[in-house]
Design an enzyme around this catalytic site. Structure first.
Site, PDB file in Angstrom:
ATOM      1  N   ASN A   9       0.867  -1.177   0.000  1.00 18.10           N
ATOM      2  CA  ASN A   9       0.000   0.000   0.000  1.00 18.10           C
ATOM      3  C   ASN A   9       0.905   1.229   0.000  1.00 18.10           C
ATOM      4  O   ASN A   9       1.505   1.565   1.023  1.00 18.10           O
ATOM      5  CB  ASN A   9      -0.876  -0.043   1.263  1.00 18.10           C
ATOM      6  CG  ASN A   9      -1.710   1.211   1.441  1.00 18.10           C
ATOM      7  OD1 ASN A   9      -1.781   2.062   0.552  1.00 18.10           O
ATOM      8  ND2 ASN A   9      -2.341   1.342   2.606  1.00 18.10           N
ATOM      9  N   TRP A  10       1.014   1.845  -1.177  1.00 19.01           N
ATOM     10  CA  TRP A  10       1.969   2.954  -1.315  1.00 19.01           C
ATOM     11  C   TRP A  10       1.454   4.223  -0.624  1.00 19.01           C
ATOM     12  O   TRP A  10       2.188   5.182  -0.479  1.00 19.01           O
ATOM     13  CB  TRP A  10       2.237   3.256  -2.789  1.00 19.01           C
ATOM     14  CG  TRP A  10       2.844   2.127  -3.576  1.00 19.01           C
ATOM     15  CD1 TRP A  10       2.969   0.810  -3.185  1.00 19.01           C
ATOM     16  CD2 TRP A  10       3.419   2.197  -4.891  1.00 19.01           C
ATOM     17  NE1 TRP A  10       3.577   0.076  -4.169  1.00 19.01           N
ATOM     18  CE2 TRP A  10       3.865   0.896  -5.239  1.00 19.01           C
ATOM     19  CE3 TRP A  10       3.583   3.235  -5.815  1.00 19.01           C
ATOM     20  CZ2 TRP A  10       4.476   0.614  -6.459  1.00 19.01           C
ATOM     21  CZ3 TRP A  10       4.190   2.952  -7.034  1.00 19.01           C
ATOM     22  CH2 TRP A  10       4.638   1.660  -7.354  1.00 19.01           C
ATOM     23  N   LYS A  11       0.196   4.242  -0.250  1.00 18.21           N
ATOM     24  CA  LYS A  11      -0.431   5.421   0.366  1.00 18.21           C
ATOM     25  C   LYS A  11      -0.181   6.657  -0.513  1.00 18.21           C
ATOM     26  O   LYS A  11      -0.111   6.530  -1.728  1.00 18.21           O
ATOM     27  CB  LYS A  11       0.075   5.596   1.804  1.00 18.21           C
ATOM     28  CG  LYS A  11      -0.114   4.304   2.626  1.00 18.21           C
ATOM     29  CD  LYS A  11       0.075   4.500   4.092  1.00 18.21           C
ATOM     30  CE  LYS A  11      -0.158   3.165   4.809  1.00 18.21           C
ATOM     31  NZ  LYS A  11      -0.035   3.249   6.249  1.00 18.21           N
ATOM     32  N   HIS A  95      -9.469   0.999   5.054  1.00 20.81           N
ATOM     33  CA  HIS A  95      -8.186   1.221   5.730  1.00 20.81           C
ATOM     34  C   HIS A  95      -8.392   2.157   6.923  1.00 20.81           C
ATOM     35  O   HIS A  95      -9.207   3.082   6.842  1.00 20.81           O
ATOM     36  CB  HIS A  95      -7.166   1.807   4.749  1.00 20.81           C
ATOM     37  CG  HIS A  95      -5.780   1.805   5.308  1.00 20.81           C
ATOM     38  ND1 HIS A  95      -5.342   2.759   6.194  1.00 20.81           N
ATOM     39  CD2 HIS A  95      -4.753   0.927   5.154  1.00 20.81           C
ATOM     40  CE1 HIS A  95      -4.094   2.473   6.547  1.00 20.81           C
ATOM     41  NE2 HIS A  95      -3.716   1.368   5.931  1.00 20.81           N
ATOM     42  N   GLU A  97      -6.764   4.566   7.940  1.00 20.21           N
ATOM     43  CA  GLU A  97      -6.576   5.989   7.623  1.00 20.21           C
ATOM     44  C   GLU A  97      -7.833   6.559   6.960  1.00 20.21           C
ATOM     45  O   GLU A  97      -8.187   7.716   7.171  1.00 20.21           O
ATOM     46  CB  GLU A  97      -5.325   6.166   6.746  1.00 20.21           C
ATOM     47  CG  GLU A  97      -4.059   5.986   7.583  1.00 20.21           C
ATOM     48  CD  GLU A  97      -2.861   5.420   6.842  1.00 20.21           C
ATOM     49  OE1 GLU A  97      -2.833   5.447   5.600  1.00 20.21           O
ATOM     50  OE2 GLU A  97      -1.934   4.936   7.542  1.00 20.21           O
ATOM     51  N   GLU A 167      -5.281  -5.135  10.670  1.00 21.58           N
ATOM     52  CA  GLU A 167      -4.243  -4.135  10.895  1.00 21.58           C
ATOM     53  C   GLU A 167      -4.508  -3.389  12.194  1.00 21.58           C
ATOM     54  O   GLU A 167      -5.289  -2.425  12.206  1.00 21.58           O
ATOM     55  CB  GLU A 167      -4.225  -3.124   9.748  1.00 21.58           C
ATOM     56  CG  GLU A 167      -3.965  -3.729   8.386  1.00 21.58           C
ATOM     57  CD  GLU A 167      -3.459  -2.677   7.410  1.00 21.58           C
ATOM     58  OE1 GLU A 167      -2.320  -2.800   6.967  1.00 21.58           O
ATOM     59  OE2 GLU A 167      -4.201  -1.722   7.108  1.00 21.58           O
ATOM     60  N   GLY A 173       2.525   2.165  10.840  1.00 22.20           N
ATOM     61  CA  GLY A 173       3.450   3.284  10.671  1.00 22.20           C
ATOM     62  C   GLY A 173       4.155   3.679  11.957  1.00 22.20           C
ATOM     63  O   GLY A 173       4.799   4.727  12.022  1.00 22.20           O
ATOM     64  N   SER A 213       3.461  -2.182  10.350  1.00 21.53           N
ATOM     65  CA  SER A 213       4.918  -2.226  10.519  1.00 21.53           C
ATOM     66  C   SER A 213       5.537  -3.577  10.148  1.00 21.53           C
ATOM     67  O   SER A 213       6.452  -4.046  10.830  1.00 21.53           O
ATOM     68  CB  SER A 213       5.313  -1.810  11.940  1.00 21.53           C
ATOM     69  OG  SER A 213       4.902  -0.476  12.178  1.00 21.53           O
TER      70      SER A 213
HETATM   71  P1  PGA Z   1       2.861   0.249   7.702  1.00 23.09           P
HETATM   72  O1  PGA Z   1       1.417   0.435   7.054  1.00 23.09           O
HETATM   73  O2  PGA Z   1       3.456  -1.014   7.128  1.00 23.09           O
HETATM   74  O3  PGA Z   1       3.638   1.473   7.313  1.00 23.09           O
HETATM   75  O4  PGA Z   1       2.662   0.141   9.177  1.00 23.09           O
HETATM   76  C1  PGA Z   1       0.575  -0.657   6.864  1.00 23.09           C
HETATM   77  C2  PGA Z   1      -0.758  -0.206   6.324  1.00 23.09           C
HETATM   78  O5  PGA Z   1      -1.233   0.860   6.719  1.00 23.09           O
HETATM   79  O6  PGA Z   1      -1.366  -0.881   5.479  1.00 23.09           O
END
Ligand code: PGA
Length: 250
Positions: A9-11, A95, A97, A167, A173, A213
């Site tokens: 997931n490149w966000k 997600h 976010e 998650e 993150g 992470s």
């Molecule tokens: P992260 O993000 O690996 O940077 O913790 C994972 C995600 O949000 O899918």
């Protein structure tokens, strides 16, 4: 045996040039290796270009979000048909976010999930608890509600086109990962729920990814757990080397 699925997931990272070089690095490192499924989810602006670069490779394309209508006056939104037209096979929905920064509710995520499936996009359906919820001991309740409400009206047949990504928000993150045992416990709980809600066969075939992470140095121990079928990777997917090393662990 479930095949492992590693998704990046490149966000909101990588402009067009950066996307080209990242995906080229992934493709050349991967070769024709298809022991596990690999999905890349670049930002909308790079989907079309990344699609043309992954043609004839085992890498699959996903988007990070979509809206639940086919078309119309929804300024700034992207429809599932648009995603399909640029070669997406998958879309990430729910997600944390999207839930926390953009206020998406289970109801909205449910509408998006149904619409994606209707248009034959596969869904990476994300769930997970906050730190406060974990500390309050309500992780299972939170995850259960997200599944019951987010997958309301979804059939066992639809479940063939859904990956669940567990998650924990406190691990995203932050550099903090759930221990393999902590993650396994929730994954096994999720599989049990799916078995109750649909059938044991549906549960057995379901891919449940862990996210939060995931890095080259913790991927093997997470992925060796019996109910962890892959990873949804954020930070560590932004460099070809570290993403390839996670894929190699799978
Ligand atoms: P992260 O993000 O690996 O940077 O913790 C994972 C995600 O949000 O899918």
């Amino acid at each position: 045996m479930r095949k492992k699925v590693i998704a990046g997931n490149w966000k909101m990272n990588k402009d067009l040039n950066e996307s080209q070089s990242l995906v080229s690095g992934i493709i050349s490192g991967l070769g024709n290796d298809d022991k596990c499924d690999v999905i890349v989810c670049p930002p909308f602006t790079s989907l079309s270009e990344v699609h043309s670069l992954i043609k004839d490779t085992p890498v699959k394309l996903g988007a990070q979000n979509m809206y639940f209508e086919d078309s119309g006056a929804f300024t700034g939104e992207i429809s599932p048909l648009m995603l399909k037209s640029v070669g997406c096979e998958y879309v990430i929905l729910g997600h944390s976010e999207r839930r926390n920064i953009f206020g998406e509710t289970d109801e909205v995520i449910n509408k998006k999930t149904k619409k994606a499936l209707e248009k034959e996009l596969k869904v990476i359906f994300c769930i997970g608890e906050s730190l406060a919820q974990r500390e309050d001991g309500v992780t299972n309740d939170v995850v259960k509600n997200q599944i019951i409400n987010g997958l309301d009206g979804i059939s066992a047949d639809d479940m063939k086109n859904i990956i669940i990504a567990y998650e924990p928000i406190w691990a995203i993150g932050t550099g903090k990962t759930a221990s393999p045992e902590q993650a396994q416990e929730v994954h096994s709980f999720i599989r049990g729920l799916i078995s109750e809600k649909f059938s044991s066969e549906t549960a057995e075939n379901l891919i449940i990814q862990y996210g939060g992470s995931v890095k080259p140095d913790n991927a093997s121990s997470l992925l060796s757990q019996p109910d962890i079928d892959g990873a949804l990777v954020g930070g560590a997917c932004l460099k070809a080397d570290s993403f390839l090393s996670i894929i190699a662990s799978a």
